[in-house]
Design a protein around this motif. Structure first.
Motif, PDB file in Angstrom:
ATOM      1  N   ARG A 165       0.814  -1.217   0.000  1.00  0.00           N
ATOM      2  CA  ARG A 165       0.000   0.000   0.000  1.00  0.00           C
ATOM      3  C   ARG A 165       0.851   1.272   0.000  1.00  0.00           C
ATOM      4  NH1 ARG A 165      -5.564   0.212   2.929  1.00  0.00           N
ATOM      5  NH2 ARG A 165      -6.345   2.203   2.164  1.00  0.00           N
ATOM      6  N   ALA A 166       1.886   1.320   0.812  1.00  0.00           N
ATOM      7  CA  ALA A 166       2.655   2.549   0.984  1.00  0.00           C
ATOM      8  C   ALA A 166       3.315   3.011  -0.308  1.00  0.00           C
ATOM      9  CB  ALA A 166       3.712   2.347   2.062  1.00  0.00           C
ATOM     10  N   THR A 167       3.711   2.080  -1.162  1.00  0.00           N
ATOM     11  CA  THR A 167       4.444   2.454  -2.369  1.00  0.00           C
ATOM     12  C   THR A 167       3.608   2.359  -3.642  1.00  0.00           C
ATOM     13  OG1 THR A 167       5.280   0.188  -2.515  1.00  0.00           O
ATOM     14  CG2 THR A 167       6.679   1.811  -1.423  1.00  0.00           C
ATOM     15  N   ALA A 168       2.700   1.390  -3.696  1.00  0.00           N
ATOM     16  CA  ALA A 168       1.949   1.163  -4.935  1.00  0.00           C
ATOM     17  C   ALA A 168       0.608   1.880  -4.974  1.00  0.00           C
ATOM     18  CB  ALA A 168       1.717  -0.337  -5.134  1.00  0.00           C
ATOM     19  N   LEU A 169       0.073   2.261  -3.812  1.00  0.00           N
ATOM     20  CA  LEU A 169      -1.282   2.817  -3.746  1.00  0.00           C
ATOM     21  C   LEU A 169      -1.258   4.150  -2.997  1.00  0.00           C
ATOM     22  CD1 LEU A 169      -2.990  -0.554  -2.835  1.00  0.00           C
ATOM     23  CD2 LEU A 169      -3.332   0.692  -4.989  1.00  0.00           C
ATOM     24  N   PRO A 170      -0.670   5.177  -3.596  1.00  0.00           N
ATOM     25  CA  PRO A 170      -0.516   6.455  -2.892  1.00  0.00           C
ATOM     26  C   PRO A 170      -1.835   7.218  -2.780  1.00  0.00           C
ATOM     27  CG  PRO A 170       0.212   6.672  -5.161  1.00  0.00           C
ATOM     28  CD  PRO A 170      -0.105   5.216  -4.958  1.00  0.00           C
ATOM     29  N   GLY A 171      -2.028   7.894  -1.649  1.00  0.00           N
ATOM     30  CA  GLY A 171      -3.190   8.752  -1.473  1.00  0.00           C
ATOM     31  C   GLY A 171      -4.450   7.981  -1.147  1.00  0.00           C
ATOM     32  N   PRO A 172      -5.532   8.710  -0.824  1.00  0.00           N
ATOM     33  CA  PRO A 172      -6.784   8.058  -0.430  1.00  0.00           C
ATOM     34  C   PRO A 172      -7.555   7.434  -1.587  1.00  0.00           C
ATOM     35  CG  PRO A 172      -7.047  10.438  -0.444  1.00  0.00           C
ATOM     36  CD  PRO A 172      -5.589  10.176  -0.690  1.00  0.00           C
ATOM     37  N   ALA A 173      -7.300   7.882  -2.802  1.00  0.00           N
ATOM     38  CA  ALA A 173      -8.022   7.357  -3.976  1.00  0.00           C
ATOM     39  C   ALA A 173      -7.030   7.183  -5.123  1.00  0.00           C
ATOM     40  CB  ALA A 173      -9.157   8.303  -4.377  1.00  0.00           C
TER      41      ALA A 173
END
Length: 310
Positions: A165-173
Motif C-alpha cells: 500500500r505505501a508504495t503502490a497505492l498512494p493517497g486516499p483514492a
C-alpha cells in the motif's frame, strides 16, 4: 500478524461473488495473515449486502461490506481500499476463484522479491457453447507468465494481484475515477509507479480461475476489450505529454492493423479458428491509432449494469 486485506469489487453477480469469497475462506497457510476481506459493492441498490450478512456467520476471517453506489471500476476499488488500513492489499475480481495456496504464494513472492506489486497466473474458463472461439477466449481471459517466481518488467491487470500500500497505492483514492466506465485505471496506476522506480513481481504459484460470464464470453466482447487494451500505450504516452511517443505508438498500431487485418481476411476465407487471434491483434493495433476519448469503449460501470439487466 494480520497485515493483508483481500479486496473484491462486485456488481450484481451474487453467485460469482459467493464463489470468489468461499475460495478466499478456503485459503491454506495464510488465513492468519488476513486482516479483512472487503467486498466493494458497486450496485447503487446495494444488492450484495444480504449475501455478506449471510456469509459472516460462516467465514473464518473478518468480512467487511463497503457500498460504492456510483457504478465505476476505479471508484469501487477506491471504496474497497478506504474500508481497510491493511499495509498489503490483494485484489481478486468477483468472477475469479482463488486456488487454496493463492494468497500464501503471493505473500511468499512479495517477501522473496520485495516487489511493490505482484501478479499471478490465471486460467480462463468460458461457458459451454463458445464453439471455435473457445481456445482463444480461454487464453484471452487467462494470464500466462514465467514458470518461476521473480521480478518482471511485464505489467498486468489488478485481478489476482498483491500490492504494498505505501508504495503502490498512494493517497486516499489511487485509482483514477476518470477511467470508471472504460477501465485502464490499473494501467494508469502501474505506469505511474513504474515511472517512480517501482518494482513488479510474478508469483508463479498464485493461481486463480477466471470464469467469463456468458455476456462476456463472446468474440465481439473480447475484440472490444482488445481494442481498449491497444489504446493503453498511446493513452499513457499522452498522459505523460510524450507526443513523439504517441506518434510512435500510432505508427506501430497502423503497421500492426494492416498486417493482421490481411492475415485475418485470409484466415476468415479459409474458416480457420486462428482468425480469432489475428482479429485480436488487429483490434489492438487499431486501438493504438484511435486512442482519444471519443473512441474509448464503455466496458464497466453503467455498461455492466445494462448487461446485467438484459
Amino acid at each position: 500478524m494480520q497485515n493483508v486485506a483481500v479486496v473484491i469489487p462486485t456488481l450484481r453477480r451474487p453467485a460469482m461473488l459467493e464463489r470468489a469469497l468461499r475460495s478466499v475462506f478456503a485459503q491454506v497457510g495464510s488465513l492468519d495473515r488476513i486482516a479483512a476481506v472487503v467486498v466493494a459493492d458497486n450496485d447503487p441498490d446495494g444488492s450484495a449486502a444480504a449475501l455478506i450478512d449471510r456469509l459472516r456467520a460462516e467465514t473464518p476471517v473478518p468480512l467487511t461490506y463497503a457500498h460504492a453506489p456510483v457504478p465505476g471500476v476505479a471508484t469501487a476499488r477506491n471504496i474497497g481500499l478506504a474500508a481497510t488500513d491493511a499495509p498489503l492489499i490483494a485484489f481478486l475480481d468477483d468472477d475469479e476463484a482463488a486456488s487454496p495456496g493463492w494468497l500464501a504464494a503471493l505473500l511468499q513472492a512479495q517477501s522473496q522479491t520485495g516487489a511493490d506489486v505482484l501478479f499471478g497466473p490465471i486460467r480462463g474458463r468460458v461457458p459451454d457453447g463458445t464453439g471455435w472461439t473457445t481456445p482463444y477466449l480461454e487464453r484471452f481471459f487467462g494470464r500466462d507468465g514465467p514458470t518461476q517466481t521473480g521480478l518482471t518488467d511485464q505489467i498486468h491487470g489488478c485481478g489476482n494481484s498483491l500490492m504494498v500500500r505505501a508504495t503502490a497505492l498512494p493517497g486516499p483514492a489511487p485509482f483514477d475515477a476518470a477511467m470508471d466506465q472504460t477501465g485502464g485505471e490499473d494501467d494508469r496506476l502501474f505506469t505511474a509507479l513504474q515511472a517512480r522506480g517501482g518494482r513488479f513481481g510474478w508469483a508463479a504459484d498464485a493461481w486463480v480461475d477466471e470464469f467469463a460470464p456468458p455476456d462476456r464470453a463472446t468474440l465481439n466482447y473480447a475484440l472490444l476489450r482488445a481494442f481498449a487494451y491497444g489504446q493503453s500505450p498511446s493513452q499513457m504516452a499522452a498522459a505523460r505529454r510524450d507526443w513523439p511517443g504517441v506518434a510512435r505508438w500510432m505508427l506501430i498500431g497502423a503497421a500492426q492493423a494492416a498486417v493482421w487485418a490481411l492475415a485475418s481476411l485470409a484466415l476468415t476465407l479459409l474458416r480457420r479458428p486462428a482468425r480469432a487471434e489475428t482479429l485480436d491483434r488487429t483490434a489492438r493495433g487499431l486501438g493504438k491509432i484511435f486512442w482519444t476519448k471519443g473512441f474509448e469503449p464503455k466496458l464497466y460501470g453503467a455498461a455492466m449494469m445494462r448487461r446485467s439487466t438484459t
